[in-house]
Design a protein around this motif. Sequence first.
Motif, mmCIF file in Angstrom:
data_model
loop_
_atom_site.group_PDB
_atom_site.id
_atom_site.type_symbol
_atom_site.label_atom_id
_atom_site.label_comp_id
_atom_site.label_asym_id
_atom_site.label_seq_id
_atom_site.Cartn_x
_atom_site.Cartn_y
_atom_site.Cartn_z
ATOM 1 N N PRO A 76 0.810 -1.222 0.000
ATOM 2 C CA PRO A 76 0.000 0.000 0.000
ATOM 3 C C PRO A 76 0.846 1.276 0.000
ATOM 4 O O PRO A 76 1.962 1.287 0.517
ATOM 5 C CB PRO A 76 -0.783 -0.114 1.307
ATOM 6 N N GLY A 77 0.271 2.328 -0.552
ATOM 7 C CA GLY A 77 0.864 3.662 -0.463
ATOM 8 C C GLY A 77 0.001 4.545 0.422
ATOM 9 O O GLY A 77 -1.068 4.123 0.881
ATOM 10 N N ASN A 78 0.446 5.775 0.640
ATOM 11 C CA ASN A 78 -0.298 6.693 1.502
ATOM 12 C C ASN A 78 -1.684 6.997 0.943
ATOM 13 O O ASN A 78 -2.652 7.134 1.695
ATOM 14 C CB ASN A 78 0.496 7.984 1.735
ATOM 15 N N HIS A 79 -1.814 7.071 -0.391
ATOM 16 C CA HIS A 79 -3.140 7.319 -0.970
ATOM 17 C C HIS A 79 -4.064 6.111 -0.763
ATOM 18 O O HIS A 79 -5.270 6.283 -0.610
ATOM 19 C CB HIS A 79 -3.025 7.660 -2.456
ATOM 20 N N CYS A 80 -3.488 4.920 -0.755
ATOM 21 C CA CYS A 80 -4.284 3.705 -0.489
ATOM 22 C C CYS A 80 -4.774 3.739 0.953
ATOM 23 O O CYS A 80 -5.926 3.419 1.243
ATOM 24 C CB CYS A 80 -3.438 2.449 -0.715
ATOM 25 N N ASN A 81 -3.879 4.129 1.860
ATOM 26 C CA ASN A 81 -4.227 4.211 3.283
ATOM 27 C C ASN A 81 -5.382 5.190 3.508
ATOM 28 O O ASN A 81 -6.318 4.920 4.265
ATOM 29 C CB ASN A 81 -2.980 4.635 4.064
ATOM 30 N N PHE A 160 7.122 5.324 7.818
ATOM 31 C CA PHE A 160 8.205 5.432 6.837
ATOM 32 C C PHE A 160 7.777 4.881 5.480
ATOM 33 O O PHE A 160 7.934 5.544 4.450
ATOM 34 C CB PHE A 160 9.452 4.692 7.347
ATOM 35 N N VAL A 161 7.216 3.669 5.470
ATOM 36 C CA VAL A 161 6.906 3.060 4.173
ATOM 37 C C VAL A 161 5.742 3.754 3.465
ATOM 38 O O VAL A 161 5.633 3.695 2.247
ATOM 39 C CB VAL A 161 6.641 1.528 4.261
ATOM 40 N N LEU A 162 4.873 4.429 4.240
ATOM 41 C CA LEU A 162 3.749 5.133 3.598
ATOM 42 C C LEU A 162 4.110 6.559 3.193
ATOM 43 O O LEU A 162 3.661 7.048 2.156
ATOM 44 C CB LEU A 162 2.527 5.176 4.518
ATOM 45 N N TYR A 163 4.903 7.239 4.021
ATOM 46 C CA TYR A 163 5.135 8.682 3.809
ATOM 47 C C TYR A 163 6.587 9.049 3.551
ATOM 48 O O TYR A 163 6.885 10.198 3.215
ATOM 49 C CB TYR A 163 4.632 9.476 5.023
ATOM 50 N N GLY A 164 7.502 8.119 3.775
ATOM 51 C CA GLY A 164 8.921 8.426 3.617
ATOM 52 C C GLY A 164 9.495 8.920 4.935
ATOM 53 O O GLY A 164 8.846 8.854 5.985
ATOM 54 N N ASP A 165 10.721 9.415 4.867
ATOM 55 C CA ASP A 165 11.419 9.829 6.081
ATOM 56 C C ASP A 165 11.060 11.291 6.356
ATOM 57 O O ASP A 165 11.858 12.199 6.148
ATOM 58 C CB ASP A 165 12.927 9.655 5.862
ATOM 59 N N ILE A 166 9.835 11.499 6.842
ATOM 60 C CA ILE A 166 9.353 12.868 7.038
ATOM 61 C C ILE A 166 9.872 13.441 8.359
ATOM 62 O O ILE A 166 10.075 12.717 9.315
ATOM 63 C CB ILE A 166 7.798 12.950 6.978
ATOM 64 N N THR A 167 10.065 14.754 8.348
ATOM 65 C CA THR A 167 10.609 15.415 9.535
ATOM 66 C C THR A 167 9.509 16.010 10.395
ATOM 67 O O THR A 167 9.749 16.429 11.521
ATOM 68 C CB THR A 167 11.537 16.575 9.116
ATOM 69 N N GLY A 168 8.283 16.097 9.846
ATOM 70 C CA GLY A 168 7.196 16.757 10.552
ATOM 71 C C GLY A 168 7.063 18.222 10.145
ATOM 72 O O GLY A 168 6.069 18.869 10.431
ATOM 73 N N GLU A 169 8.087 18.731 9.415
ATOM 74 C CA GLU A 169 8.017 20.114 8.918
ATOM 75 C C GLU A 169 7.429 20.127 7.510
ATOM 76 O O GLU A 169 7.354 19.090 6.855
ATOM 77 C CB GLU A 169 9.427 20.717 8.873
ATOM 78 N N THR A 170 7.005 21.299 7.065
ATOM 79 C CA THR A 170 6.481 21.416 5.704
ATOM 80 C C THR A 170 7.195 22.527 4.937
ATOM 81 O O THR A 170 7.667 23.498 5.520
ATOM 82 C CB THR A 170 4.966 21.729 5.696
ATOM 83 N N HIS A 171 7.264 22.361 3.608
ATOM 84 C CA HIS A 171 7.755 23.412 2.717
ATOM 85 C C HIS A 171 6.704 24.530 2.666
ATOM 86 O O HIS A 171 5.537 24.293 3.000
ATOM 87 C CB HIS A 171 7.966 22.851 1.308
ATOM 88 N N PRO A 172 7.109 25.723 2.186
ATOM 89 C CA PRO A 172 6.135 26.827 2.101
ATOM 90 C C PRO A 172 4.884 26.472 1.293
ATOM 91 O O PRO A 172 3.796 26.962 1.580
ATOM 92 C CB PRO A 172 6.924 27.937 1.391
ATOM 93 N N ASP A 173 5.010 25.569 0.303
ATOM 94 C CA ASP A 173 3.838 25.211 -0.500
ATOM 95 C C ASP A 173 3.006 24.088 0.128
ATOM 96 O O ASP A 173 2.052 23.598 -0.476
ATOM 97 C CB ASP A 173 4.266 24.820 -1.933
ATOM 98 N N GLY A 174 3.389 23.669 1.346
ATOM 99 C CA GLY A 174 2.569 22.682 2.048
ATOM 100 C C GLY A 174 3.073 21.252 1.952
ATOM 101 O O GLY A 174 2.605 20.375 2.661
ATOM 102 N N ARG A 175 4.047 20.997 1.031
ATOM 103 C CA ARG A 175 4.568 19.634 0.914
ATOM 104 C C ARG A 175 5.403 19.297 2.147
ATOM 105 O O ARG A 175 6.134 20.146 2.651
ATOM 106 C CB ARG A 175 5.449 19.484 -0.330
ATOM 107 N N PRO A 176 5.331 18.060 2.648
ATOM 108 C CA PRO A 176 6.151 17.705 3.816
ATOM 109 C C PRO A 176 7.645 17.674 3.478
ATOM 110 O O PRO A 176 8.026 17.298 2.373
ATOM 111 C CB PRO A 176 5.653 16.304 4.181
ATOM 112 N N VAL A 177 8.468 18.089 4.430
ATOM 113 C CA VAL A 177 9.923 17.991 4.261
ATOM 114 C C VAL A 177 10.312 16.530 4.487
ATOM 115 O O VAL A 177 9.942 15.928 5.494
ATOM 116 C CB VAL A 177 10.661 18.900 5.274
ATOM 117 N N ARG A 178 11.027 15.958 3.520
ATOM 118 C CA ARG A 178 11.441 14.557 3.618
ATOM 119 C C ARG A 178 12.956 14.475 3.569
ATOM 120 O O ARG A 178 13.591 15.136 2.755
ATOM 121 C CB ARG A 178 10.871 13.749 2.443
#
Length: 248
Positions: A76-81, A160-178
Amino acid sequence: MKIDVIGDIHGCLEELHELFDKLHYVWDSDKHIPIHPDGRIPVFIGDLTDRGPNSIEVIDLVYKMVIEHDYAKYVPGNHCNKLYRYFLGNKVKQQHGLETTVAEYKHLNSKQQKLIRHHFMTLYEKAELYLQLHDVNAVIAHAGISEKLIGSTSKKVKTFVLYGDITGETHPDGRPVRRDWAQDYAGDQWIVYGHTPVKEPRVVNKTINIDTGCVFGNKLTAFSLPEETTVSVKSNQSFLEEKFSHFE
Ligand SMILES: [Mn+2]
């Protein structure tokens, strides 16, 4: 065992058909699925739905291949979840593409809705978070996996397997920092993953990202093992440059 790992489809059914043709799969007229004459196994890397034009039909095909005929594999991916949580009746925001899958779903009659919901939920519930395929010395995980998490089934691994190695922060456009975890990978098993759109399959150490952003107009890619080769087909969607990662 010989496998063809298929990158993020996101409802791009036509391109998926083209990719199977290019990989020399043949449509079985009884089962209505593509089958490889040499017994190759397709492995879907997740994110089957959302944003693209034919999410429901992609679910239908993958269900047939993975569950009904026990022929292909799927993680599964995050969109599947998120779609799974929608089908559970949880409150999920219909954005980032889920709205297109929900719109397709709502166009079905109630009998069809019941069936597709049941099929998708079964597919998701039977799936492992990631696959360790020892025959081809590979780990298949939607957003990748770090070396130390291989073998674990903790909550940390799920994130990790659904979202990647996310830091909990976001870029200015809303994408998560990975974090670019692939740079630190020193294992000898292939890590095959998708999730972050790149223009070309990205190989770093023994990892490969095969999400070549089909739904954003680039291409749909498969990675074959043990051959270590990629095959891609051009996308029929409009190209959106800003959706592609700028990892070097
Ligand atoms: Mn994803």
